[in-house]
Design an enzyme around this catalytic site. Structure first.
Site, PDB file in Angstrom:
ATOM      1  N   ARG A  76      -8.364  46.425  72.645  1.00 20.50           N
ATOM      2  CA  ARG A  76      -8.766  47.292  71.527  1.00 20.50           C
ATOM      3  C   ARG A  76      -9.794  46.499  70.717  1.00 20.50           C
ATOM      4  NH1 ARG A  76      -4.495  47.211  67.365  1.00 20.50           N
ATOM      5  NH2 ARG A  76      -3.335  48.795  68.516  1.00 20.50           N
ATOM      6  N   ASP A 106      -1.541  43.033  68.114  1.00 23.09           N
ATOM      7  CA  ASP A 106      -2.571  43.086  67.060  1.00 23.09           C
ATOM      8  C   ASP A 106      -3.104  41.676  66.836  1.00 23.09           C
ATOM      9  OD1 ASP A 106      -2.138  45.779  66.611  1.00 23.09           O
ATOM     10  OD2 ASP A 106      -0.858  45.461  64.858  1.00 23.09           O
TER      11      ASP A 106
END
Ligand SMILES: Cc1cc2nc3c(=O)[nH]c(=O)nc-3n(C[C@H](O)[C@H](O)[C@H](O)COP(=O)(O)OP(=O)(O)OC[C@H]3O[C@@H](n4cnc5c(N)ncnc54)[C@H](O)[C@@H]3O)c2cc1C
Length: 338
Positions: free
Chosen positions: A200, A148
Site C-alpha cells: 500500500r 501499517d
C-alpha cells in the site's frame, strides 16, 4: 508591490498551517489532552465520523454496510505503543478475535495493524512471534494482514520483522506499506518487490525531518506517482493476482490516498499500460472523501476502506485533524453546535 504582498500573505498562511499541524501532532501525544477528550461526550461523538466505534461489532457492522456498496474493508483496532510483553500478547489475542469475527460474519475484509501494538519497541523477537501467530491464523481463514508503517525511526525494524516472518515462518499473507515522503521509499519498494510483496503506497502521516523526508507537497506527490508507476508496472509484468473474489486479499499495488489528483494519475497510468481495474486498488480511510469512494466504486474500481475502531481513537483522530484544517473546522463547529 501587490505581488510581494500576495507572497507574504501566502507564506504566513503556509507557515501558520505548518505550526497548526505541528501543534495538533503534539496534542495527539499529550496525555492531558487525551484524558480531557476521552471524558468529553461531544468530542467522542464527533470523532465517530472517522472511527467506526469503540467495539469490534461496530467495525463489523460498518464493514457490512460498505460491502453492500461494493467496497472491501481492512479493520484496524486502534492502539499504538504497548509497554510490556504481556500487553503486546494481549493485543495479539484481541487481533485474533478480529480475524475470528471476520470469518464468522463473512464480511469482505482483511486486517491492518501496527507493529508497535504487538511489541516492536520492546523486542523484535516478541513482535516476530506474535505477528507470525496472527498470520498463521489468518492463513487458516485464507485472510490477509497489512502491516501499517509508522514513523521513520521504526522503518528499519519493521522491514526486519517482515523479512523474518517470511524467512523463518514462510509467511506470504502479510503485506507492507511505504511512504512516498521518505527518500528511502524507492529502495525499499525495489527490495520488497523481489518477493512480490503486496504494497500500500501512502504519502506518510508523521512529521519527519528534511534529513529523511521530502518537505514539499509537490515532491511527495511526484514521488508517490513515480513509485506507483513502478508498482503498477510490476503488477503488469508479473501478471500479479487480482483482488480475491471474497475481497480479503488485495492485489499487488494499492494506493492509500484521498487525493483526487493521485487517483486520476493512477487511473490514467493503468489505462496507458493496460493494467485491468481489478489488478490494483484504491484504499481510503473511513469517513474521508466519501464522494470519491462512492464514485470510484460505481466506476468499477476495487475500493478498500480502512476502518479504525476501538477505545484508543484519540491519537488517530488528532492525526486526521492535523492532516486537514477543514477537519479541524468541522470538529470545532460540531462542538459549538453541541
Ligand atoms: C488506507 C490508508 C492507509 C494509510 N496507512 C498509513 C500508514 O500505514 N502509515 C502512514 O504513515 N500513513 C498512512 N496513511 C495516511 C497517509 O500517509 C496520509 O497521511 C493521508 O492519507 C493524507 O494524504 P492524502 O494522500 O489522502 O492526501 P493529502 O495530501 O492530505 O490531500 C490531498 C487532497 O486530497 C483531498 N482530501 C484529503 N483529505 C480530504 C478530506 N477529509 N475530505 C475531502 N477531500 C480530502 C483534497 O482534495 C486534498 O487537497 C494511510 C492512508 C490511507 C488512505
Amino acid at each position: 508591490m501587490e505581488e510581494k504582498k500576495f507572497i507574504l500573505q501566502n507564506s504566513i498562511l503556509i507557515g501558520g498551517l505548518g505550526m497548526l499541524r505541528t501543534f495538533l501532532i503534539y496534542l495527539s501525544k499529550a496525555n492531558w489532552m487525551k484524558e480531557m477528550m476521552l471524558n468529553w461526550g461531544i468530542a467522542r461523538k464527533v470523532a465517530l465520523r472517522f472511527v467506526a466505534g469503540e467495539k469490534l461489532e461496530d467495525a463489523i457492522l460498518v464493514a457490512k454496510n460498505l460491502n453492500t456498496k461494493g467496497m472491501n474493508a481492512t479493520l484496524d483496532q486502534l492502539g499504538e505503543d504497548t509497554n510490556t510483553p504481556e500487553e503486546a500478547r494481549e493485543t495479539g489475542e484481541q487481533i485474533k478475535e478480529i480475524l475470528n469475527a471476520i470469518e464468522s460474519s463473512g464480511v469482505r475484509a482483511g486486517i491492518s495493524l501496527k507493529l508497535t501494538q504487538i511489541g516492536l519497541d520492546l523486542s523484535e523477537d516478541l513482535c516476530v512471534e506474535i505477528l507470525a501467530g496472527l498470520a498463521i491464523l489468518a492463513r487458516k481463514y485464507n485472510n490477509f494482514i497489512r502491516v501499517d508503517i509508522e514513523d521513520s525511526p521504526r522503518v528499519d525494524a519493521t522491514m526486519r520483522v517482515y523479512k523474518r516472518i517470511q524467512e523463518e515462518y514462510k509467511i506470504n499473507n502479510v503485506g507492507m506499506v511505504l511512504q512516498s515522503y521518505l527518500y528511502r521509499a524507492e529502495e525499499d519498494l525495489i527490495e520488497l518487490l523481489k518477493s512480490n510483496t503486496k504494497i500500500r503506497m501512502v504519502k506518510g502521516a508523521y512529521t519527519e525531518p528534511p534529513t529523511v523526508a521530502y518537505q514539499k507537497k509537490i515532491e511527495v506527490d511526484e514521488n508517490f506517482d513515480s513509485l506507483m508507476e513502478i508498482l503498477m508496472d510490476a503488477a503488469n509484468n508479473n501478471n500479479g493476482p487480482d483482488v480475491s473474489k471474497d475481497g480479503k486479499w488485495p492485489p499487488l499495488p494499492a494506493a492509500g490516498t484521498h487525493d483526487p489528483a493521485r487517483v486520476e494519475f493512477i487511473k490514467e497510468y493503468a489505462r496507458l499500460i493496460g493494467l485491468p481495474k481489478d489488478k490494483f486498488e484504491i484504499q481510503m480511510l473511513y469517513g474521508i472523501n466519501k464522494g470519491l469512494q462512492d464514485s470510484l466504486a460505481a466506476e468499477g474500481y476495487p475500493v478498500r476502506i480502512y476502518i479504525p475502531f476501538g477505545q484508543e481513537w484519540y491519537p488517530y483522530f488528532m492525526r486526521r485533524l492535523a492532516e486537514r484544517p477543514a477537519n479541524l473546522w468541522f470538529f470545532l463547529t460540531a462542538l459549538f453546535r453541541g
